[in-house]
Design an enzyme around this catalytic site. Structure first.
Site, mmCIF file in Angstrom:
data_model
loop_
_atom_site.group_PDB
_atom_site.id
_atom_site.type_symbol
_atom_site.label_atom_id
_atom_site.label_comp_id
_atom_site.label_asym_id
_atom_site.label_seq_id
_atom_site.Cartn_x
_atom_site.Cartn_y
_atom_site.Cartn_z
ATOM 1 N N ALA A 229 0.682 -1.151 0.000
ATOM 2 C CA ALA A 229 -0.008 0.015 0.050
ATOM 3 C C ALA A 229 0.706 1.392 0.049
ATOM 4 O O ALA A 229 0.870 2.075 -0.900
ATOM 5 C CB ALA A 229 -0.966 0.180 1.095
ATOM 6 N N ARG A 230 1.617 1.596 1.068
ATOM 7 C CA ARG A 230 2.702 2.792 0.977
ATOM 8 C C ARG A 230 3.415 2.442 2.101
ATOM 9 O O ARG A 230 3.141 1.771 3.334
ATOM 10 C CB ARG A 230 1.797 4.049 1.520
ATOM 11 C CG ARG A 230 0.933 4.614 0.408
ATOM 12 C CD ARG A 230 2.003 5.316 -0.646
ATOM 13 N NE ARG A 230 1.219 5.821 -1.663
ATOM 14 C CZ ARG A 230 0.845 5.407 -2.668
ATOM 15 N NH1 ARG A 230 1.122 3.801 -3.019
ATOM 16 N NH2 ARG A 230 0.315 5.860 -3.764
ATOM 17 N N ASP A 254 6.661 -3.474 -1.189
ATOM 18 C CA ASP A 254 6.835 -2.891 -2.644
ATOM 19 C C ASP A 254 7.394 -1.420 -2.288
ATOM 20 O O ASP A 254 7.582 -0.834 -3.378
ATOM 21 C CB ASP A 254 5.367 -2.841 -3.172
ATOM 22 C CG ASP A 254 5.419 -2.786 -4.641
ATOM 23 O OD1 ASP A 254 6.523 -3.278 -5.031
ATOM 24 O OD2 ASP A 254 4.425 -2.465 -5.269
ATOM 25 N N GLU A 259 17.231 1.393 4.645
ATOM 26 C CA GLU A 259 17.341 0.584 5.938
ATOM 27 C C GLU A 259 16.883 -0.845 5.672
ATOM 28 O O GLU A 259 17.602 -1.566 6.507
ATOM 29 C CB GLU A 259 16.320 1.712 6.834
ATOM 30 C CG GLU A 259 16.420 0.978 8.368
ATOM 31 C CD GLU A 259 15.469 1.788 9.391
ATOM 32 O OE1 GLU A 259 15.421 1.553 10.434
ATOM 33 O OE2 GLU A 259 14.729 2.385 8.788
ATOM 34 N N HIS A 271 8.190 -1.066 -5.899
ATOM 35 C CA HIS A 271 7.076 -0.627 -6.429
ATOM 36 C C HIS A 271 6.629 -1.252 -7.551
ATOM 37 O O HIS A 271 6.261 -0.224 -8.500
ATOM 38 C CB HIS A 271 7.105 1.006 -6.323
ATOM 39 C CG HIS A 271 5.998 1.620 -6.103
ATOM 40 N ND1 HIS A 271 5.824 2.964 -5.993
ATOM 41 C CD2 HIS A 271 4.717 1.261 -5.766
ATOM 42 C CE1 HIS A 271 4.502 3.432 -5.761
ATOM 43 N NE2 HIS A 271 3.864 2.469 -5.691
ATOM 44 N N GLY A 273 3.485 -2.879 -7.750
ATOM 45 C CA GLY A 273 1.942 -3.082 -7.500
ATOM 46 C C GLY A 273 1.061 -2.983 -8.913
ATOM 47 O O GLY A 273 0.424 -3.567 -9.293
ATOM 48 N N ALA A 274 1.322 -1.829 -9.416
ATOM 49 C CA ALA A 274 0.389 -1.311 -10.363
ATOM 50 C C ALA A 274 1.161 -1.187 -11.821
ATOM 51 O O ALA A 274 0.696 -0.807 -12.872
ATOM 52 C CB ALA A 274 -0.030 0.075 -10.279
#
Length: 374
Positions: A229-230, A254, A259, A271, A273-274
């Protein structure tokens, strides 16, 4: 003539929706509206001519949403357009978290050049990558919107038990959830009951660090956490501590950060996801439809900073007023005719198809923007 500025590459199936009355491109000055994917707009100075921004995606962290609202700029997103793409990656993440596929893959690459020894080395080394099956395990889903719902259906079909939490759960989705889904009223129940936890909520001040040392302490030992999500929804430092102590067995995200990259138990994905052609097409077309509906008839659907108001096509002249919610009585008195009105938080949106004194409306304290559509 209307103009649309694109800040990222937008799928042609979206930009092609703009007809002959539109100019669309990356070098538009003083645009009527802006289409954006991931480009940061926080340092941009918007033209006074810009009335709307459409994010071809769900998250709007790259857009100064509150500042836009203050200036009467409607910000849209495209909820659900990328839901299937994210759902598929979440299911992939569940399997990656369980079967140690990523580390096994890296280990196997190290066998290159071992010749006839490879077979024996594989049999000798494979036990270190053993992991559980997901069937029969409990998946906790935080957020049962477009994506969370699809994850619930897919995971249930793979034999998982579903526990969900969503304080804004619609009755439509509640009724469509897989049989046996347990919907809890307390988010802490998700942490207590789940073998796997996936989070699907917007990033806000209230959702920041939803997964933290306190909520992780509630979890079963060996819990597996997924975040598609974020990044800010999970506290990275607390997650690393949980992995090191054994409280958590895996963290699939994602949203890599310096760190967590390379840490034991972390599977970081860039990232994705989409990142499917189908998702990009869906988002582009939905964003274009939202802008066209707002520009041509004043309709607001899927805005993240303004009220929702569905409208019929314009027949004659339409006056659209964005104002502070407390100015509603003064705005409606100044119009003095039939209006359509919706409010959201501090903002109101009033539309009338009758003649209205524009200068009188603009002079009202609390009126932010008046627009006339013919």
């Amino acid at each position: 003539m209307y103009s649309i500025l694109t800040l990222n590459k937008i799928a042609a199936c979206g930009t092609d929706k703009f007809g002959a009355d539109y100019a669309c491109g990356t070098d538009i000055e003083n645009p009527t509206a802006i289409m954006v994917r991931s480009a940061s707009m926080h340092d941009m100075t918007l033209s006074d001519s810009t009335i709307a921004i459409a994010r071809a995606g769900a998250g709007t962290n790259n857009i100064p949403v509150d500042k836009c609202a203050e200036n009467g700029v409607v910000v849209f997103n495209t909820p659900g357009a990328n839901a299937n793409a994210v759902k598929e990656l979440v299911i992939c993440g569940l399997l990656l978290a369980s079967r140690k596929v990523a580390s096994a893959y890296d280990w196997c690459k190290g066998l290159k050049g071992k010749g006839d020894e490879v077979g024996k080395l594989v049999e000798k080394g494979k036990s270190q990558f053993a992991g559980p099956e997901i069937s029969g395990k409990t998946l906790g889903i935080i957020g049962l919107g477009a994506i969370g719902y699809k994850v619930a259906v897919a995971a249930s079909s793979l034999g998982m038990k579903i526990v969900g939490y969503d304080p804004y759960l619609s009755e439509k989705i509640r009724a469509a959830l897989p049989e046996g889904t347990e919907v809890v009223e307390d988010i802490n129940d998700i942490f207590v009951k789940s073998d796997y936890i996936t989070i699907h909520v917007p990033f806000t001040e209230s959702t920041k660090n939803t997964v933290n040392k306190d909520t992780l302490a509630l979890c079963k030992d060996g819990v597996r956490i997924l975040n598609f999500a974020r990044g800010g929804l999970v506290n990275d430092a607390d997650m690393l501590d949980a992995l090191e102590s054994g409280k958590a067995a895996a963290y699939v995200t994602d949203f890599p950060s310096d760190e967590i990259i390379g840490a034991d138990g972390v599977i970081a994905i860039p990232h994705l996801g989409a990142s499917t052609p189908e998702s990009e097409d869906n988002c582009a077309m939905m964003a274009a439809d939202e802008l066209i509906a707002y520009i041509e008839k004043g309709e607001i659907v899927n805005s993240v900073n303004m009220p929702r108001l569905e409208l019929d096509p314009v027949k004659g002249t339409r006056v659209c007023v964005i104002h502070k919610a407390e100015a509603v009585d003064a705005v409606h008195a100044a119009i003095g005719a039939d209006v359509k009105y919706a409010s959201r938080g501090a903002y109101g949106y009033t539309v009338t198809d009758s003649d209205a004194d524009i200068s009188k409306l603009e002079a009202i304290d609390g009126v932010i923007k008046v627009r006339v559509i013919k």
